[in-house]
Motif scaffolding. Sequence first.
Motif, PDB file in Angstrom:
ATOM      1  N   LEU A 120      -1.918   5.436  -7.744  1.00 33.59           N
ATOM      2  CA  LEU A 120      -1.377   4.742  -6.578  1.00 33.59           C
ATOM      3  C   LEU A 120      -2.156   3.471  -6.252  1.00 33.59           C
ATOM      4  CD1 LEU A 120      -0.462   7.671  -4.168  1.00 33.59           C
ATOM      5  CD2 LEU A 120       1.075   6.181  -5.454  1.00 33.59           C
ATOM      6  N   TRP A 121      -3.471   3.507  -6.459  1.00 32.80           N
ATOM      7  CA  TRP A 121      -4.298   2.322  -6.202  1.00 32.80           C
ATOM      8  C   TRP A 121      -3.851   1.163  -7.088  1.00 32.80           C
ATOM      9  CZ3 TRP A 121      -8.691   2.398  -2.878  1.00 32.80           C
ATOM     10  CH2 TRP A 121      -9.382   1.190  -2.819  1.00 32.80           C
ATOM     11  N   ILE A 122      -3.660   1.448  -8.363  1.00 25.62           N
ATOM     12  CA  ILE A 122      -3.217   0.405  -9.291  1.00 25.62           C
ATOM     13  C   ILE A 122      -1.799  -0.047  -8.962  1.00 25.62           C
ATOM     14  CG2 ILE A 122      -2.681  -0.070 -11.711  1.00 25.62           C
ATOM     15  CD1 ILE A 122      -5.034   1.796 -12.437  1.00 25.62           C
ATOM     16  N   ALA A 123      -0.919   0.892  -8.624  1.00 26.80           N
ATOM     17  CA  ALA A 123       0.468   0.539  -8.316  1.00 26.80           C
ATOM     18  C   ALA A 123       0.551  -0.326  -7.057  1.00 26.80           C
ATOM     19  CB  ALA A 123       1.301   1.808  -8.139  1.00 26.80           C
ATOM     20  N   VAL A 124      -0.195   0.029  -6.026  1.00 29.26           N
ATOM     21  CA  VAL A 124      -0.180  -0.761  -4.790  1.00 29.26           C
ATOM     22  C   VAL A 124      -0.757  -2.148  -5.053  1.00 29.26           C
ATOM     23  CG1 VAL A 124      -1.211  -0.945  -2.481  1.00 29.26           C
ATOM     24  CG2 VAL A 124      -0.190   1.206  -3.232  1.00 29.26           C
TER      25      VAL A 124
END
Length: 81
Positions: free
Chosen positions: A41-45
């Motif tokens: 999620l960190w990379i996607a956000v």
Amino acid sequence: MPKSHTRKKAVYTPPQKSQQVKVSPRWLAPLMVISWIVGILWIAVFYIMPTAPGIGVLGNWNLAVGFVLIIFGVILSTRWR
């Protein structure tokens, strides 16, 4: 031809150790899965909103943070029994 000597004593066999099943701590599996999810999620956000507050400050280091969380989850998965 002479006959070989037979062994008079029984061969020593050590007692069997009881095989205890190793069990993982209860916190290991949830922490492992949460680490994977937060890393992804960190990379996607970061890719969706690169200028988001808190995320935009790190710049491309956000990729390193995400991958470190994912790798941490993988390392924890090697400890899971």
